[in-house]
Design a protein around this motif. Structure first.
Motif: not given
Length: 164
Positions: A117-124
């Motif tokens: 979830m933390t990684i995916m919070s970056n839109p890229e």
């Protein structure tokens, strides 16, 4: 909760010599937003996402240059670097030529979902390859996380209904 419990496995992958047309066809028919690019041992080499395919086919904007003697000097070096990268992508014919191989976020099946979830919070980041013993064993996508959230919200709703 561990990644293993919610990842999509096995991952749909391509190799570095897969043609770009095949990558696009695979993503379209499988309704996926990206694919890990793997070597012959299943090790992660890079990733290709929808954005890579879109950028590859978008019109190129040539940077501005100053003519000095018989040469051209770019006015903005960053614009020139971006143009060179876009040109590289536009000329790519295989997954290995188009893929992004820098700063790829990966997780292991035993990592916690919170990390995804933390990684995916970056839109890229639209997909996280899941690597175990040096090989890609699955992926976590935004869709996987939304499915998990739906399940968790459903459980929360059931719990609160039982209290009333």
């Amino acid at each position: 909760m561990n990644i293993r419990e919610m990842m999509t496995s096995p991952a749909i992958t391509v190799t570095t010599d897969t043609a770009i047309q095949e990558v696009a066809r695979l993503m379209s028919t499988e309704l996926i937003s990206g694919v890990p690019v793997v070597n012959t041992n299943g090790g992660l080499e890079g990733v290709i996402t929808e954005l890579h395919l879109i950028v590859r086919n978008a019109p190129l904007k040539e940077p501005q240059y100053i003519a000095v003697l018989s040469g051209l000097i770019p006015i903005h070096l960053s614009e020139h670097r971006a143009y060179k990268e876009r040109l590289r992508q536009a000329l790519a014919t295989t997954a290995g030529e188009l893929m992004d191989s820098t700063d790829i976020a990966t997780l292991s099946p035993d990592d916690k979902v919170d990390q995804a979830m933390t990684i995916m919070s970056n839109p890229e980041n639209t997909m996280i390859p899941i690597v175990e013993h040096g090989a890609v064993v699955g992926v976590v996508t935004r869709t996987d996380l939304v499915r998990l959230i739906e399940r968790l919200e459903g459980r929360l709703e059931e719990t609160t209904e039982g209290l009333t």
